[in-house]
Enzyme design. Structure first.
Site, PDB file in Angstrom:
ATOM      1  N   ILE A 191       5.221  23.472  31.317  1.00  0.00           N
ATOM      2  CA  ILE A 191       5.376  22.020  31.128  1.00  0.00           C
ATOM      3  C   ILE A 191       6.125  21.425  32.324  1.00  0.00           C
ATOM      4  CG2 ILE A 191       6.319  20.188  29.657  1.00  0.00           C
ATOM      5  CD1 ILE A 191       5.882  22.057  27.249  1.00  0.00           C
ATOM      6  N   ASN A 229      14.876  29.781  37.496  1.00  0.00           N
ATOM      7  CA  ASN A 229      15.152  31.196  37.801  1.00  0.00           C
ATOM      8  C   ASN A 229      13.870  32.030  37.837  1.00  0.00           C
ATOM      9  OD1 ASN A 229      14.403  31.507  35.159  1.00  0.00           O
ATOM     10  ND2 ASN A 229      16.329  32.420  34.458  1.00  0.00           N
ATOM     11  N   LEU A 230      12.728  31.373  37.653  1.00  0.00           N
ATOM     12  CA  LEU A 230      11.413  32.026  37.697  1.00  0.00           C
ATOM     13  C   LEU A 230      11.253  33.137  36.656  1.00  0.00           C
ATOM     14  CD1 LEU A 230      10.748  32.203  41.575  1.00  0.00           C
ATOM     15  CD2 LEU A 230      10.035  30.446  39.956  1.00  0.00           C
ATOM     16  N   ALA A 267      14.552  24.066  30.899  1.00  0.00           N
ATOM     17  CA  ALA A 267      14.751  25.511  31.021  1.00  0.00           C
ATOM     18  C   ALA A 267      15.209  26.103  29.689  1.00  0.00           C
ATOM     19  CB  ALA A 267      15.798  25.794  32.096  1.00  0.00           C
ATOM     20  N   SER A 312      12.033  20.166  20.317  1.00  0.00           N
ATOM     21  CA  SER A 312      10.843  20.788  19.739  1.00  0.00           C
ATOM     22  C   SER A 312      10.654  20.399  18.273  1.00  0.00           C
ATOM     23  CB  SER A 312      11.013  22.304  19.818  1.00  0.00           C
ATOM     24  OG  SER A 312      10.074  22.953  19.004  1.00  0.00           O
ATOM     25  N   TYR A 359      15.256  29.885  17.464  1.00  0.00           N
ATOM     26  CA  TYR A 359      14.865  29.034  18.595  1.00  0.00           C
ATOM     27  C   TYR A 359      15.039  27.548  18.229  1.00  0.00           C
ATOM     28  CZ  TYR A 359      11.553  26.244  21.252  1.00  0.00           C
ATOM     29  OH  TYR A 359      10.966  25.240  21.981  1.00  0.00           O
ATOM     30  N   LYS A 407      17.643  24.369  19.679  1.00  0.00           N
ATOM     31  CA  LYS A 407      17.223  23.029  20.110  1.00  0.00           C
ATOM     32  C   LYS A 407      17.981  21.945  19.337  1.00  0.00           C
ATOM     33  CE  LYS A 407      14.192  24.151  23.223  1.00  0.00           C
ATOM     34  NZ  LYS A 407      14.244  23.690  24.615  1.00  0.00           N
TER      35      LYS A 407
END
Ligand code: UDP
Length: 327
Positions: free
Chosen positions: A14, A34-35, A75, A118, A142, A146
């Site tokens: 996204i 941070n890939l 992130a 989310s 998760y 959020k």
């Protein structure tokens, strides 16, 4: 004057679409990533890039010192199932990471932040379509992270005057319509990228998690929104904060429900590929259907999903995945 925006998580699925939209609209962008979920392929030459982790406080400080007009923070770890098994990882990366960002932002006088929230914060739907007044009761850790971050943002707004937009995403899907984002998601668990991997032979078959739900064909129904529509909403949310200096919590969905079987059927037509499936048991934490009300986003942001029809979402994904066909 050109506005400078720091996009944290800007190399992700996204995030890279958000960066593309910002660049198209003339913003100056620095990506901080941070890939771990994102990839270099998703970076654009016009944007600056800092390869670092949000847990690396000195790096956040060093980056934010340059001064930014706003932050877009995407992130996070996002696998709901994994969050139930490794909550520590999710607590540290998502919650502590965001606290770091807020502390650094405050230190350098950055007063605007757009946050990727989310639909997972709502938990089991009590009525549908789900609007922003729907009770929040996350079913997985998760979603809990959020929701905690949304609460943190409210406190930083009250105590530090940092204005925020929490964007509650429903199911993001599709790719940039001009084909400028090419990075594939790593080990995807979401429906459309899994269907795409099956279509191009990277996976053997799609496991359908249950076909005995109370929906029109028994499979799970979700509210899919094209990632370009989602990206557009980030820019509108940023403009909204500039104009009004007010914080905002808003749903982003298309109000257009699609079942798993419908997605597979359409994908077979569009790709011309077989896409084998096997129906297996329900996945823990899944519900029959999740539909958003996006009335508020339309009203307050003047936002409208323009590409969120199922054909466009599948076709734009296939443009990227078809290069990977393995016979
Ligand atoms: N799904 C599935 N097989 C998969 C992945 C997803 O049957 O490999 C179903 C899932 O049960 C749900 C829908 O597809 O009904 C969307 O799931 P996804 O993980 O993409 O998003 P969620 O709404 O769960 O966050």
């Amino acid at each position: 004057m050109v506005m400078k925006i720091l996009v944290i998580g800007g190399a992700g699925y996204i995030g890279s679409h958000v960066v593309r939209t910002l660049l198209d609209k003339g913003y100056a962008v620095t990506v901080f990533d941070n890939l771990s979920g994102g990839c270099k392929e998703n970076l654009f030459d016009e944007a600056g890039f800092v390869e670092a982790d949000i847990l690396n406080f000195p790096y956040l400080f060093k980056t934010m010192k340059d001064g930014f007009d706003g932050i877009i923070h995407l992130a996070a770890l996002k696998a709901a199932g994994e969050s139930m098994v490794e909550p520590e990882k999710y607590a540290i990366n998502n919650i502590t990471g965001t606290i770091n960002i807020l502390c650094a932002a405050w230190e350098f006088g950055i007063k605007r932040i757009i946050f990727s929230s989310s639909a997972a914060i709502y938990g089991e739907p009590q009525y549908q379509p789900i609007d922003e007044e729907h009770p929040t009761n996350p079913e997985n850790f998760y979603g809990f992270t959020k929701l905690e971050i949304e609460k943190m943002l409210q406190w930083f707004d009250r105590l530090r005057g940092i204005k925020f937009s929490a964007l509650r995403y429903f199911n993001a899907a599709g790719y940039d319509l001009k084909g400028r984002v090419r990075g594939l998601e790593k080990n995807p668990e979401n429906l459309l990228p899994v269907v795409m991997e099956v279509a191009c032979g990277m996976r053997e078959k799609l496991l359908i998690f249950g076909d005995d739900y109370d929906t029109r064909d028994g499979t799970g129904l979700r509210d899919y929104i094209h990632v370009e529509d989602l990206a557009e909403a980030h820019v509108l949310a940023l403009e909204h904060i500039y104009k009004t200096d007010e914080s905002l919590i808003v749903n982003l969905g298309s109000e257009n429900g699609v079942t798993v079987k419908e997605m597979v059927e359409k994908a077979r037509k569009i790709t011309g590929r077989k896409i084998p499936v096997e129906v297996v048991g329900r996945r823990e934490g899944d519900t029959a259907s999740v539909l958003a009300s996006s009335e508020y986003a339309k009203k307050i942001l003047g936002w409208k999903p323009r590409h969120s029809d199922i054909d466009t979402m599948i076709a734009s994904s296939w443009e990227v995945y078809k290069d990977k066909i393995k016979e």
